[in-house]
Design an enzyme around this catalytic site. Structure first.
Site, PDB file in Angstrom:
ATOM      1  CG  HIS A   1      40.910  46.118  42.600  1.00 48.49           C
ATOM      2  ND1 HIS A   1      40.336  44.919  42.956  1.00 48.49           N
ATOM      3  CD2 HIS A   1      40.288  46.511  41.469  1.00 48.49           C
ATOM      4  CE1 HIS A   1      39.387  44.621  42.100  1.00 48.49           C
ATOM      5  NE2 HIS A   1      39.332  45.570  41.178  1.00 48.49           N
TER       6      HIS A   1
ATOM      7  CG  ASP B   1      40.651  45.605  37.900  1.00 51.89           C
ATOM      8  OD1 ASP B   1      39.956  44.616  38.212  1.00 51.89           O
ATOM      9  OD2 ASP B   1      40.335  46.776  38.192  1.00 51.89           O
TER      10      ASP B   1
ATOM     11  CG  HIS C   1      38.998  47.100  33.017  1.00 58.90           C
ATOM     12  ND1 HIS C   1      39.692  45.960  33.359  1.00 58.90           N
ATOM     13  CD2 HIS C   1      38.303  47.452  34.114  1.00 58.90           C
ATOM     14  CE1 HIS C   1      39.403  45.624  34.593  1.00 58.90           C
ATOM     15  NE2 HIS C   1      38.568  46.516  35.086  1.00 58.90           N
TER      16      HIS C   1
HETATM   17 ZN   LIG Z   1      38.346  45.295  39.347  1.00 55.38          ZN
END
Ligand SMILES: [Zn+2]
Length: 297
Positions: free
Chosen positions: A235, A239, A262
């Site tokens: 994952h 992302d 992020h």
């Molecule tokens: Zn995510």
């Protein structure tokens, strides 16, 4: 020679809830011409188009948000990851609310939707955005780096969470549509049950549930079987690709991310864009700087 740009053959739509708002939202994907890129269009704010560009990105509570002229669209990273991973370059994403639906917490529903619509090749080549020299951003033992490494994009991601089910995970994957849809797209977002209450108290994660995230307690997984033993690091790759999609082109080289998220992905994307000389780097003020500015004015 780089491949031709693509768009969808026909319009397709999907419905779900927003991860943070918990409100139902419908997303409609419409074909767009070469050079258009991916852009969001909120039907409740029809005057503003929000292009999926790194200049418009801010990161917030494990998600990436785009903001243009005070109009934002949240949780864009999974749908943009699906577009980047599958090689969809041009598309208008219409939403009837401020957030992309979370669906099952992975990018797989978007990939299936794109496959259902079919892809159309357009008459122009994709932009190549690779930097000629290594690029690296790092903070507190977390890092993302880029090495020019011939054609194709390879990602290596390392995570290390002190949890019995997660622990240290590392994955190297070469990003091609068939690899992406089989190995990366199905990996769901994950979170810790102990954090949920605090997030909800702040009005966040209201749409979060055991159906759209891998939820962990102290010892194990609360939300049923994992899709992959290393679903967590997969994952993270998902992302990262969603954040790299904001560069608006294809990348050749090897990207190595270590314990990033992020905020660092976006910082890296900006550094890479600057090094590739393709995009102006626009500094987005931090929350603290914005507050300071407000006090002065
Ligand atoms: Zn995510």
């Amino acid at each position: 020679m780089s491949r031709a740009q693509t768009t969808l053959r026909t319009s397709v739509a999907i419905e779900g809830v927003g991860l943070h708002s918990g409100h139902p939202v419908r997303a409609c994907f419409r074909p767009a011409p070469a050079g258009h890129g991916i852009a969001f269009h909120r039907l409740d704010r029809p005057d503003v188009v929000i292009p999926a560009r790194v200049e418009s990105a801010s990161t917030f509570d494990y998600a990436t948000t785009l903001n243009v002229d005070g109009v934002s669209v949240g949780t864009v990273e999974h749908v943009l990851s699906a577009a980047f991973g599958e090689g969809l370059d041009n598309c208008v994403i219409e939403l009837d609310g401020p957030e992309v639906p979370i669906l099952d917490g992975s990018a797989l529903p978007f990939v299936r939707l794109f496959h259902a619509a079919g892809f159309e090749r357009l008459g122009e080549p994709v932009k190549s955005l690779s930097a000629p020299a290594p690029v690296r951003v790092s903070r507190d033992g977390r890092s993302v780096s880029f090495e020019p490494d011939g054609p194709g994009l390879t990602i290596t991601y390392e995570i290390d969470f002190p949890h019995p089910v997660v622990g240290r995970q590392e994955l190297t994957v070469t990003i091609r549509p068939e690899e992406y849809s089989a190995r990366i797209a199905p990996a769901r977002t994950f979170g810790f049950a102990k954090d949920v209450e605090a997030l909800r108290a702040r009005g966040l994660a209201r749409g979060g549930s055991l159906h759209n995230a891998v939820v962990l307690d102290e010892e194990g997984v609360l939300s049923g079987p994992l899709r992959f033993r290393d679903e967590f690091v997969r994952h993270k790759v998902l992302d990262l690709l969603g954040d790299l999609a904001l560069l608006g082109g294809v990348l050749d080289g090897h990207i190595h991310a270590r314990k990033a998220g992020h905020a660092l992905h976006i910082e890296f994307a900006r550094a890479l864009a600057a090094a590739a000389g393709k995009t102006e780097v626009v500094r987005v003020p931090t929350e603290r700087a914005r507050r300071r500015a407000n006090i002065r004015s």
